[in-house]
Structures are given as C-alpha cells and as structure tokens.
Design an enzyme around this catalytic site. Sequence first.
Site, PDB file in Angstrom:
ATOM      1  N   CYS A  81       0.273  -2.912  -6.360  1.00 31.38           N
ATOM      2  CA  CYS A  81       0.915  -4.219  -6.273  1.00 31.38           C
ATOM      3  C   CYS A  81       0.110  -5.343  -6.897  1.00 31.38           C
ATOM      4  CB  CYS A  81       1.211  -4.550  -4.809  1.00 31.38           C
ATOM      5  SG  CYS A  81      -0.222  -4.437  -3.737  1.00 31.38           S
ATOM      6  N   GLU A 120       6.805   0.298  -0.459  1.00 29.63           N
ATOM      7  CA  GLU A 120       6.172  -0.911   0.084  1.00 29.63           C
ATOM      8  C   GLU A 120       5.507  -1.681  -1.045  1.00 29.63           C
ATOM      9  OE1 GLU A 120       2.242  -2.662   1.864  1.00 29.63           O
ATOM     10  OE2 GLU A 120       2.637  -1.306   0.194  1.00 29.63           O
ATOM     11  N   ARG A 164      -0.029 -10.323   7.123  1.00 22.67           N
ATOM     12  CA  ARG A 164       0.228  -9.306   6.102  1.00 22.67           C
ATOM     13  C   ARG A 164       1.726  -9.100   5.811  1.00 22.67           C
ATOM     14  NH1 ARG A 164      -3.462  -6.199   3.998  1.00 22.67           N
ATOM     15  NH2 ARG A 164      -2.858  -4.481   2.676  1.00 22.67           N
ATOM     16  N   ARG A 166       4.827  -7.990   3.898  1.00 22.91           N
ATOM     17  CA  ARG A 166       5.063  -7.003   2.847  1.00 22.91           C
ATOM     18  C   ARG A 166       6.561  -6.720   2.757  1.00 22.91           C
ATOM     19  NH1 ARG A 166       0.727  -8.319   1.662  1.00 22.91           N
ATOM     20  NH2 ARG A 166      -1.131  -7.075   1.182  1.00 22.91           N
TER      21      ARG A 166
END
Length: 302
Positions: A81, A120, A164, A166
């Site tokens: 990512c 993800e 976090r 995502r």
Amino acid sequence: MKKQLKFIDLFAGIGGFHLALKSLDMKCVFTSEIDKYARKTYSANFKDKYLDHPDLFAGDIWKVDYKKIPDFDILCGGFPCQPFSQAGHKKGFKDNKDGNLFFAIEEVLKAKKPSAFFLENVRHLKNHDQGNTFKVIYKTLQNLNYTFDYKVIKASEFGLPQHRPRIYMVGFYKPRLKEMYNEMSFTFPREKPLKKTMSDIFGGKVTKELNSNEERKIGFTLRVGGGRSPIDDRRNWDGYVVNNKVVRISPQQGLEMMGFPKKFKMPVSNNQAMKLLGNSVAVNVVKEIGSLIKYHLENFSK
C-alpha cells in the site's frame, strides 16, 4: 460435516491474515512474501509443512505459475500500500514496483477462480487519483464476475488501541453463489468495544502529555515503513508518556496493538520489527470479517 475452507496468503507480511483465518479453522495452502525479514518471521510462527516447499512459499509473486497454486476458496491479500498511502508517494498504478501488484491478484483470480477474495489497503486508496485507482480495482474485480463490497474500518472499532483506518474489500464469485444471494450485499461486522487501552499495554498510566491527567486510551497508528534507514519510519517510535515519563514503544507492545498473541515471535531487529508491524494487518478486524466470509461461503455458495 462442512469442509475446511482453504485460503492463500498473498503479500503475507508476518502473517496477520494467516493467524486470523487459522483461528477460524481455515487452512493456508500457499503464501507469497518477498521481504526476507517478513519471511523469517512468518516461518518462525507458522510450522505448516507447505512452507518448506519453495513453490508454495513463494517470493516474487510475478515469478509464480498461478495455475500450479493448489486449489483454494479465499484469496487474501494486504497488497502493498505504499504507493497509495499518506506516508508513501501516492503514485498508485504508476509505481511499477508495488502499485501494479494488484494486477497479480487479478491474474491469480483469473487462473484459479476461487469462491471469494478478501483484500486490505490504506484508507486513501478510495480517493487516490480522484477515485480512478479504486474504480479500476472495482471494475477489474467485477469483470472477473465477482461481487464487490468494501468498508473503511478502524482497528479501534474492534478492540485494539490504535485507530489504523483501513479499507477492506470482499467479493464472491457469482457463478458459485446461490440465487438468493445475488441481490444481497456483504454485511461487514458490527463494532466491538475497546478491549484494552494503551495503559493496559504499557502497564502504567498513559497520558496525552507530561504533567497531564488526561489518559491516552488509543495510541498512535503504527505506520507503514518508508524505505529510509536505519529506522524506516520514526513515527513508529514516538514516545508515550507513561507514569509521567517518556517511553518508547517496543515491538512486543506493537504486537499487542495489532492483535497478535504474546507468544508471537519476532526474530529480527527492533528496527525491522517496527517496520514489519507498520505493514501488518489488525488481526482482530481480519478475524471478524473472516468469520462472516466463512458464514457466507457455507450458507450462500453452491
């Protein structure tokens, strides 16, 4: 008796997907991870026999003969990512080294046609290049005859003390779905309360700043490493105020923030451990979504 679901773990990192889905009684049959420190950590924690087979514990995903991957039900992948992240350069698909790795996922899906995918990435993926990157991903998966649902979820919404955020993407192979499912969308899990705070992890009161009584229950998000040396992203090492003293977070505490068990081994330097954790997935979130994917495959697939 229902059959045991099998999955493959692409861009596997230290094994967050593997850990979560194995706890749901699923079996990993193939892993791909190119980073030598991640591979070392993965091998130290998962003793599956397939990891001794170089064709089944692959390095460079582009060198894999996709048709020779064992049959499986779910393709899992926290595909690299950095090109899409706030910490990265946001090059997306123009980044030949990492961005185009999404198209390796496309090729595996074409070759194997598994029943589901579970992906993800960073939250910014949805808005990258005015939304065009996400549109390409969405259309690519739809053209392969998969459903496509997504949701941005924070680790802190599932018991872990870091935000976090995502984006999680889930899809099912349409020809293998029962008719009743065709008009349904995948329902992501409901939020769960915070299980532990940063004070629990440090074993002392964590406050927002020195000489303050305001508790910092949720910590800094562990960041993706950016390729700099010796510490890839110093934000992973930000100090916390614990009992009015500034303390650096350790890899063991980072593992707890990500939902890994205390017995999880990190046979690498602290610098490398923090980089690997910055690239990992929140295990709690993956497990909750994985349990619903399992439910859907057992109830809505032919």
